[in-house]
Design a protein around this motif. Structure first.
Motif, PDB file in Angstrom:
ATOM      1  N   ARG B 135       3.524 -41.287 -56.175  1.00  0.00           N
ATOM      2  CA  ARG B 135       4.564 -40.816 -55.097  1.00  0.00           C
ATOM      3  C   ARG B 135       4.143 -41.476 -53.711  1.00  0.00           C
ATOM      4  O   ARG B 135       4.975 -41.707 -53.093  1.00  0.00           O
ATOM      5  N   SER B 136       2.792 -41.800 -53.310  1.00  0.00           N
ATOM      6  CA  SER B 136       2.666 -42.336 -52.063  1.00  0.00           C
ATOM      7  C   SER B 136       3.120 -43.801 -52.003  1.00  0.00           C
ATOM      8  O   SER B 136       3.573 -44.211 -51.286  1.00  0.00           O
ATOM      9  N   GLU B 137       2.947 -44.542 -53.453  1.00  0.00           N
ATOM     10  CA  GLU B 137       3.539 -45.773 -53.431  1.00  0.00           C
ATOM     11  C   GLU B 137       5.106 -45.870 -53.111  1.00  0.00           C
ATOM     12  O   GLU B 137       5.608 -46.697 -52.001  1.00  0.00           O
ATOM     13  N   LYS B 141       7.226 -47.474 -49.958  1.00  0.00           N
ATOM     14  CA  LYS B 141       8.207 -48.251 -50.159  1.00  0.00           C
ATOM     15  C   LYS B 141       9.437 -47.813 -49.237  1.00  0.00           C
ATOM     16  O   LYS B 141      10.062 -48.795 -48.609  1.00  0.00           O
ATOM     17  N   LEU B 142       9.604 -46.437 -49.256  1.00  0.00           N
ATOM     18  CA  LEU B 142      11.078 -46.089 -48.413  1.00  0.00           C
ATOM     19  C   LEU B 142      10.619 -46.329 -46.948  1.00  0.00           C
ATOM     20  O   LEU B 142      11.661 -46.508 -46.076  1.00  0.00           O
ATOM     21  N   PHE B 143       9.363 -45.944 -46.583  1.00  0.00           N
ATOM     22  CA  PHE B 143       9.058 -46.013 -45.114  1.00  0.00           C
ATOM     23  C   PHE B 143       7.655 -46.875 -45.008  1.00  0.00           C
ATOM     24  O   PHE B 143       6.666 -46.340 -44.798  1.00  0.00           O
ATOM     25  N   LEU B 146       4.960 -46.253 -42.370  1.00  0.00           N
ATOM     26  CA  LEU B 146       3.774 -45.039 -42.454  1.00  0.00           C
ATOM     27  C   LEU B 146       2.713 -45.865 -43.052  1.00  0.00           C
ATOM     28  O   LEU B 146       1.541 -45.666 -42.690  1.00  0.00           O
ATOM     29  N   LYS B 147       2.884 -47.038 -44.118  1.00  0.00           N
ATOM     30  CA  LYS B 147       1.722 -47.608 -44.513  1.00  0.00           C
ATOM     31  C   LYS B 147       0.900 -48.388 -43.779  1.00  0.00           C
ATOM     32  O   LYS B 147      -0.314 -48.487 -43.551  1.00  0.00           O
ATOM     33  N   SER B 148       1.509 -48.926 -42.671  1.00  0.00           N
ATOM     34  CA  SER B 148       0.868 -49.873 -41.839  1.00  0.00           C
ATOM     35  C   SER B 148       0.228 -48.758 -40.535  1.00  0.00           C
ATOM     36  O   SER B 148      -0.574 -49.253 -39.932  1.00  0.00           O
ATOM     37  N   ARG B 149       0.407 -47.531 -40.606  1.00  0.00           N
ATOM     38  CA  ARG B 149      -0.081 -46.851 -39.578  1.00  0.00           C
ATOM     39  C   ARG B 149      -1.164 -45.443 -40.317  1.00  0.00           C
ATOM     40  O   ARG B 149      -1.325 -44.812 -39.697  1.00  0.00           O
ATOM     41  N   LEU B 150      -1.577 -45.941 -41.416  1.00  0.00           N
ATOM     42  CA  LEU B 150      -2.263 -44.842 -42.164  1.00  0.00           C
ATOM     43  C   LEU B 150      -3.298 -44.010 -41.432  1.00  0.00           C
ATOM     44  O   LEU B 150      -3.517 -42.815 -41.657  1.00  0.00           O
ATOM     45  N   MET B 195      18.225 -42.227 -41.963  1.00  0.00           N
ATOM     46  CA  MET B 195      17.488 -40.997 -42.482  1.00  0.00           C
ATOM     47  C   MET B 195      18.532 -40.446 -43.708  1.00  0.00           C
ATOM     48  O   MET B 195      17.896 -40.006 -44.583  1.00  0.00           O
ATOM     49  N   MET B 196      19.816 -40.328 -43.428  1.00  0.00           N
ATOM     50  CA  MET B 196      20.608 -39.683 -44.341  1.00  0.00           C
ATOM     51  C   MET B 196      20.729 -40.326 -45.554  1.00  0.00           C
ATOM     52  O   MET B 196      20.646 -39.818 -46.705  1.00  0.00           O
ATOM     53  N   LYS B 197      20.576 -41.974 -45.374  1.00  0.00           N
ATOM     54  CA  LYS B 197      20.737 -42.579 -46.549  1.00  0.00           C
ATOM     55  C   LYS B 197      19.460 -42.460 -47.511  1.00  0.00           C
ATOM     56  O   LYS B 197      19.387 -42.298 -48.793  1.00  0.00           O
ATOM     57  N   MET B 198      18.279 -42.318 -46.986  1.00  0.00           N
ATOM     58  CA  MET B 198      16.940 -42.162 -47.507  1.00  0.00           C
ATOM     59  C   MET B 198      17.133 -40.852 -48.178  1.00  0.00           C
ATOM     60  O   MET B 198      16.679 -40.849 -49.283  1.00  0.00           O
TER      61      MET B 198
END
Lengths: 302, 257
Positions: B135-137, B141-143, B146-150, B195-198
């Motif tokens: 799920r974190s993957e 992918k969605l956001f 976030l991955k670049s700011r872990l 956000m709504m699309k997400m």
């Protein structure tokens, strides 16, 4: 005794008592950060650790067994304290918690006074080697034990709070209890755990100082144990927790600093000044901080 | 159009064979002030339900009762055919109801990755491992931001990023129902749309039902399947999103559009 050896001597005793202050300070913050309780019975945990060790040791148990039993009993008492007198409070405020814990501290103290007497007590040192001579200053082995315990406790807690899921969840609960409960934390269990942890650490601090005896040069302020050492231990711990900003690292540094300042003041000026000095530091610090509590509390319960 | 949906008795919940969350006749109080009056509401599986209403209508209160933060005076809340009435929050999340609360409620001084990890706190060890891998993957992918700011402290993120993290943290608990309290608050119009699309995507991809509480009616209706309007603690309108979209009368009467 040369000036150098005096300085070393005072530094040694400063670090020894500073280690104790630091551990007691950590006891304050583990409880306060998670439950908002200013636990004035913290010092009684220290007293119980020492006194119960003496009780069990005196009854003929081995030192190791006495220590383990004393810690277990203190943890149980800390947990009972949370369950019986803290949790039932219906509309808690900081003030009610404070009064309740002060009253509980007096009760614990009274029970120990009646059952164990008012004499100061001691047990044999944990490691039996000759005091070490450093440039004319004496390093008693128990001082090494005390400092070693601080190092182990600090590293252990830092690991626990930063690298385990449970520790991280505890930190999270101290930051935001509502969010913590929403991710599945049973906050009341965590509160209980923190009281237990404070009981264990406090008892440990009380135990390691019990064998420290007054030697010729020793001006360690807390030596032996007795029914009445709790209050001063608690206040010193509170001072370093406040000055250290309630974090582990800050509390350890503040504890060692306070110990060193006290050591030098006691050595070069007068032992009578050191308690007054510690508490004056707290008063000044609180004035300059304009009391940090309110801001912290809002962070915990948004 | 006929207003058959509106005229149905308020106490009867919307019937469906696959209802996931059923709120029946719930009343809640703050002290003596009644915040919810006999609220009935249903969320079906794989459905997005929007609860609309202005400030003080009781939207946040409704979510608080669902997540166990506020006890109810009367009524019944059932999730997945099991009563969760009077259950504490830490038990409710283990039943599969996750929430993105008002104001995000992140653990501000902890890192982004710790916030996500703590999202899995309610899971068993093996479930946690799965979530952390798979799920974190998906969340990254969605956001991607976030991955670049872990390793960054979550309080240093921007408002939009914090909202993404709060959503990500909630998703890490492997929920069957996700409740969101005003996710659009404080976001730019463009981000709200994003956000709504997400949310729509998340609901479809993960099979998660969503209960969305919003002041921003236009944005919420676009992704919702079913709409409730909450006014002064009472449900005053219930209808499919399509009907609401089609009816100018409803929009002007209830949504101030």
């Amino acid at each position: 005794m040369t000036l150098l050896s005096q300085i070393i001597q005072y530094a040694i005793s400063g670090i020894t008592s500073g280690s104790i202050y630091a551990i007691v300070g950590i006891c304050w913050s583990t409880v306060f950060l998670i439950s908002g309780v200013m636990n004035f019975a913290t010092g009684e945990f220290v007293m119980l650790g020492g006194m119960l060790t003496w009780v069990f040791f005196d009854a003929g148990l081995g030192l190791a067994y006495a220590v383990i039993l004393a810690i277990t009993c203190t943890v149980l008492i800390a947990i009972l304290l949370e369950r019986i007198v803290i949790r039932p409070v219906r509309y808690p405020t900081e003030m009610t918690y404070m009064l309740i814990t002060i009253a509980s501290a007096s009760v614990i103290k009274g029970i120990i006074l009646i059952t164990c007497g008012s004499e100061t007590r001691t047990v044999k040192p944990f490691i039996e080697i000759e005091p070490i001579n450093i440039l004319g200053a004496t390093l008693i082995p128990q001082a090494i034990v005390v400092t070693g315990v601080l190092v182990i406790v600090t590293l252990g807690l830092l690991w626990f709070f930063n690298y385990t899921l449970f520790g991280k969840a505890l930190r999270a609960s101290s930051i935001n209890q509502i969010a913590a409960s929403l991710i599945g934390v049973d906050v009341s269990k965590f509160r209980l755990f923190c009281f237990g942890l404070a009981g264990a650490l406090g008892a440990l601090a009380g135990i390691v100082i019990t064998p420290i005896a007054f030697t010729g040069y020793n001006i360690t302020p807390i030596a032996f144990t007795g029914y009445n050492i709790g209050l001063m231990a608690a206040l010193k711990g509170l001072v370093v927790a406040i000055v250290g900003g309630w974090s582990i690292g800050g509390t350890v540094l503040a504890g060692l600093a306070l110990g060193l300042v006290e050591g030098f003041v006691a050595g070069f000026i007068s032992t009578g000044w050191k308690d007054a000095l510690a508490l004056s530091i707290m008063v000044l610090f609180l004035i300059f901080q304009t009391i940090d509590f309110s801001r912290r509390r809002r962070k915990i319960f948004p | 159009m006929t207003d058959s949906q509106e005229s149905e008795p308020k106490k009867v919940a919307r019937q469906s064979g696959k209802s996931l969350l059923v709120v029946e006749d719930v009343s809640a109080f703050y002290g003596d002030a009644q915040a919810l009056k006999n609220v009935c509401l249903t969320v079906n599986s794989n459905e997005i339900v929007a609860v609309l209403g202005s400030n003080g209508a009781g939207k946040t209160t409704l979510l608080k009762t669902l997540t166990g933060l506020l006890g109810i005076r009367s009524g019944k809340i059932t999730f997945n055919n099991e009563s969760i009435t009077d259950m504490p929050p830490d038990k409710i999340i283990r039943k599969g109801v996750a929430s993105v609360p008002e104001g995000r409620q992140l653990f501000g001084t902890m890192s982004v990755s710790d916030n996500l990890l703590l999202g899995t706190y309610s899971l068993t060890k093996s479930e946690r491992k799965d979530m952390l891998e798979a799920r974190s993957e998906m969340i990254f992918k969605l956001f991607p931001v976030l991955k670049s700011r872990l390793q960054q402290q979550s309080e240093t993120l921007s408002g939009g990023e914090q909202q993404m993290l709060a959503l990500g943290r909630a998703l890490m608990s492997k929920p069957r129902l996700l409740t969101l309290d005003e996710p659009s608050l404080g976001l730019s119009p463009l981000l709200v749309k994003e956000m709504m699309k997400m949310l729509k995507l998340i609901s479809r991809e993960l099979g998660v039902s969503i209960l969305l509480v919003e002041q921003n009616a236009r944005a919420a209706i676009k992704i919702a399947d079913y709409v409730y309007v909450l006014e002064r603690g009472e449900i005053t309108l219930r209808n499919t999103a399509e009907e609401v979209m089609a009816s100018e009368r409803i929009q002007s009467a209830y949504l101030g559009a």
